[in-house]
Scaffold this active site. Structure first.
Site, PDB file in Angstrom:
ATOM      1  N   SER A  87       0.832  -1.201   0.000  1.00  0.00           N
ATOM      2  CA  SER A  87       0.000   0.000   0.000  1.00  0.00           C
ATOM      3  C   SER A  87       0.872   1.258   0.000  1.00  0.00           C
ATOM      4  O   SER A  87       1.609   1.489  -0.951  1.00  0.00           O
ATOM      5  CB  SER A  87      -0.969  -0.045   1.192  1.00  0.00           C
ATOM      6  N   ASP A 131     -10.134  -5.652  -3.331  1.00  0.00           N
ATOM      7  CA  ASP A 131      -9.571  -4.603  -2.486  1.00  0.00           C
ATOM      8  C   ASP A 131     -10.474  -3.379  -2.558  1.00  0.00           C
ATOM      9  O   ASP A 131     -10.692  -2.825  -3.635  1.00  0.00           O
ATOM     10  CB  ASP A 131      -8.164  -4.272  -3.009  1.00  0.00           C
ATOM     11  N   HIS A 146      -7.242  -6.150   0.811  1.00  0.00           N
ATOM     12  CA  HIS A 146      -6.069  -5.294   1.077  1.00  0.00           C
ATOM     13  C   HIS A 146      -5.267  -5.776   2.293  1.00  0.00           C
ATOM     14  O   HIS A 146      -4.317  -5.122   2.691  1.00  0.00           O
ATOM     15  CB  HIS A 146      -6.568  -3.862   1.319  1.00  0.00           C
TER      16      HIS A 146
END
Length: 285
Positions: A152, A229, A262
């Site tokens: 991320s 996600d 995620h």
């Protein structure tokens, strides 16, 4: 507190050890922690290549070490894992902890130019201070053989740091990276506060814009992205990076993974592939 790292915990895992350290960082002006996984050693003189892992928003150096399960593959491949924290801490800057996506735990791996956030220099910490600290204090680590990865915000950090320092890293990979931060809410919020309103300063930390400048890449960039996600379409924008890579013939392996989100459940599923990806590059002469 000394700049020299002090060990604060140690846990055996897959024949090696997770060791956590604290030190004072002159770059950031505060005490910082980082964790190293040392794989099992066959002799006292053995030196290990390293894989830096940069974590995402709201994380510390411990998330990856505790949740990813990367140590199993790192142990078998003989690679040390180095996980720094994600921002300065304990400086008590007004507003530093008001939001989970900005300030503490959200350093974005850049060098802030706004006076208020002048201690937020995670780019220099990761690229300059930490490798020097490791080479001076850990004989078993070979900082000249290094790769970089992240998740991320940390995927953003890994990609941008790699592209701007191709001579320092053998390979790069990322999970769910923020690849086009100038074009998404997380990036715009961070960059406007840390870097001010000059958009040309923002571009220095955007992998989608950097790939055109630094496309002399020998090893393919590996990215895994979960199709489920919740941040995919408004924050992560992997197709923008894919198009930019195609435009300059930069080697990219973008794997869209059906059903995955995620989280570290996703990361732990595919982390072995990433360790093996880096092991190939790190073991090349």
């Amino acid at each position: 507190m000394e700049e020299k790292p002090t060990e604060i915990s140690s846990f055996k895992m897959f024949g090696g050890y997770n060791r956590r350290y604290r030190h004072f960082s002159p770059t950031l002006g505060c005490a910082m922690t980082f964790t190293i996984y040392f794989p099992p050693s066959s002799s006292p003189s053995q030196k290990f290549p390293i894989l830096y892992w940069l974590s995402g928003l709201s994380c510390t150096d411990e998330n990856f070490i505790i949740k990813s399960g990367a140590q199993r593959a790192a142990s078998s491949e003989g690679i040390a894992l180095v996980a720094p924290d994600t921002s300065p801490r304990g400086l008590n800057i007004e507003g530093e902890a008001d939001n989970w996506d900005f300030g503490v735990g959200a350093g974005f791996y850049l060098n802030a130019t706004a006076e208020k956030w002048k201690n937020w220099r995670m780019y220099d910490y990761v690229v300059k201070e930490l490798p020097k600290l490791l080479s001076e204090n850990f004989e078993q680590i070979d900082t000249s053989r290094a790769s970089i990865s992240g998740h991320s915000m940390g995927g953003h950090g890994a990609l941008t740091i790699y592209l701007k320092n191709l001579e320092k890293y053998k390979s790069v990979s990322a999970f769910s990276p923020i690849v086009n931060p100038t074009n998404c809410p997380w990036g715009q919020k961070a960059f406007s506060n840390y870097l001010g309103s000059n958009k040309s300063d923002w571009e220095e930390y955007d992998a989608t814009l950097l790939i055109g400048k630094y496309s002399n890449i020998s090893n393919p960039i590996l990215i895994d992205q979960g199709e489920d996600d919740k941040f995919l379409h408004d924050q992560l924008l992997p197709k923008n990076f894919e198009m930019a890579c195609k435009g300059v013939n930069a080697p990219l392996v973008l794997r869209m993974q059906p059903g995955y989100d995620h989280s570290y459940f996703f990361i732990s599923t595919f982390i072995d592939d990433h360790i093996h990806h880096h092991a190939k590059a790190l073991k090349c002469p």
